[in-house]
Write a protein that holds these residues in place. Structure first.
Motif, PDB file in Angstrom:
ATOM      1  N   SER A   1     -50.769  -3.895  -5.223  1.00 41.85           N
ATOM      2  CA  SER A   1     -51.595  -3.363  -6.319  1.00 41.85           C
ATOM      3  C   SER A   1     -51.794  -1.870  -6.150  1.00 41.85           C
ATOM      4  N   LYS A   2     -52.106  -1.213  -7.260  1.00 40.49           N
ATOM      5  CA  LYS A   2     -52.560   0.183  -7.311  1.00 40.49           C
ATOM      6  C   LYS A   2     -51.515   1.207  -6.915  1.00 40.49           C
ATOM      7  N   ILE A  51     -44.058  -1.319  -9.111  1.00 39.13           N
ATOM      8  CA  ILE A  51     -44.724  -2.011 -10.218  1.00 39.13           C
ATOM      9  C   ILE A  51     -44.700  -3.510  -9.952  1.00 39.13           C
ATOM     10  N   ASN A  91     -59.237   0.011  -9.309  1.00 37.74           N
ATOM     11  CA  ASN A  91     -57.983   0.188 -10.032  1.00 37.74           C
ATOM     12  C   ASN A  91     -58.080   1.398 -10.958  1.00 37.74           C
ATOM     13  N   PHE A  92     -56.943   1.771 -11.535  1.00 36.25           N
ATOM     14  CA  PHE A  92     -56.896   2.963 -12.388  1.00 36.25           C
ATOM     15  C   PHE A  92     -57.727   2.789 -13.648  1.00 36.25           C
ATOM     16  N   ASN A  93     -57.685   1.607 -14.242  1.00 31.90           N
ATOM     17  CA  ASN A  93     -58.435   1.391 -15.479  1.00 31.90           C
ATOM     18  C   ASN A  93     -59.926   1.608 -15.259  1.00 31.90           C
ATOM     19  N   ARG A 113     -49.261   9.442 -11.167  1.00 30.04           N
ATOM     20  CA  ARG A 113     -49.857   8.107 -11.302  1.00 30.04           C
ATOM     21  C   ARG A 113     -50.882   8.074 -12.434  1.00 30.04           C
ATOM     22  N   HIS A 172     -50.611   5.721 -15.846  1.00 30.84           N
ATOM     23  CA  HIS A 172     -51.627   4.737 -16.221  1.00 30.84           C
ATOM     24  C   HIS A 172     -52.375   5.127 -17.495  1.00 30.84           C
ATOM     25  N   PHE A 225     -53.881   2.908 -21.088  1.00 32.26           N
ATOM     26  CA  PHE A 225     -55.350   2.885 -21.133  1.00 32.26           C
ATOM     27  C   PHE A 225     -55.823   2.771 -22.570  1.00 32.26           C
TER      28      PHE A 225
END
Length: 272
Positions: free
Chosen positions: A37-38, A44, A170-172, A192, A196, A200
């Protein structure tokens, strides 16, 4: 769409030619270590499986046509580093940076870097200078970063109470906090964040991209490999990486995943 461009991009690359007989005769499984993850767009994950990414595509291309099997092993980052220390995976390949030194003395770096990182901060505040000249420009700010990752001088500033760190999973989550004004900024690698941002769903109209390379200097990412891997395989990796860099193949893979410019529909402002 990414998968389509990835296939087309890789299909356009020049063939590697005939392998030396000593390599072709060997049977070897390369264990490619993928963080679960991340780490997009470098690696991916979809449905708990490795599904492309910049570094994953590079690794697959390195071993294309060799007859070697490349096994993508998806694991949590802490488990990967622990298992490498325990020598669980023979002939492993991963990505790392000398400033992280994730695999200690178990690994060695390829002879040429993959690419250089650049860190930025996404913020909706208009009073933060761009570029940031020193960590003092961030004093007392609440700054989101990904939990469990290293941010060098920014981590030191947090330890000294110069900034207020806000770890996110996480990015979100980080992008959402910025868009809602609940943090002063979100610091990450530019590549990155731009990747992302493309997925979004929140409001990005207030955001701007601030250069923080004075706080987190640029550094290179490398392929790391098992120190015990046979020398001919190490040489193969180094030779093919140099060839891919010279031919522009690494840059072409990069552009499949990272836009040269932020898409206009994202409406992220750069600069002041």
């Amino acid at each position: 769409m990414i998968r389509l461009f990835r296939v087309l991009g890789l299909a356009a690359m020049v063939g590697w030619g005939v392998l030396p007989a000593a390599l072709a005769a060997q049977e070897l499984q390369v264990n490619y270590l993928v963080v679960d993850s991340k780490v997009g767009p470098f690696q991916i994950i979809q449905d708990d499986r490795s599904s492309g990414g910049i570094i994953s595509d590079i690794v697959d291309e390195i071993f294309r046509g060799t007859g070697y099997t490349v096994e993508h092993l998806v694991r949590p980052v802490n488990r990967l580093t622990r298992d490498v220390a325990d020598q669980t995976y023979p002939n492993w390949v991963a990505f790392d940076a000398p400033v992280w030194h994730s695999f200690g003395d178990e690994g060695e770096y390829a002879s040429v870097p993959l690419f250089e990182t650049r860190h930025v901060m996404l913020t909706c505040r208009t009073d933060i200078p761009n570029p940031v000249d020193s960590v003092r420009d961030l004093e007392s700010l609440s700054i989101a970063t990904l939990r469990g990752f290293k941010y060098l001088q920014l981590d030191e500033a947090a330890a000294n109470d110069i900034i207020r760190p806000v770890p996110v999973d996480n990015f979100n989550a980080g992008l959402t906090l910025v868009s809602l004004g609940r943090v002063d900024g979100f610091v990450e690698m530019q590549s990155r964040l731009r990747f992302h941002l493309g997925g979004f769903a929140g409001d990005t109209r207030c955001m701007r991209e601030v250069d923080v390379s004075a706080v987190i200097p640029n550094y290179s990412l490398y392929l790391a490999m098992d120190r015990r891997m046979p020398e001919p395989v190490k040489q193969l990796i180094n030779d093919r990486l140099r060839a891919m860099r010279s031919s522009g193949d690494i840059d072409r893979i990069w552009r499949i995943y990272i836009p040269d410019q932020i898409p206009s529909e994202i409406q992220v402002k750069t600069g002041h």
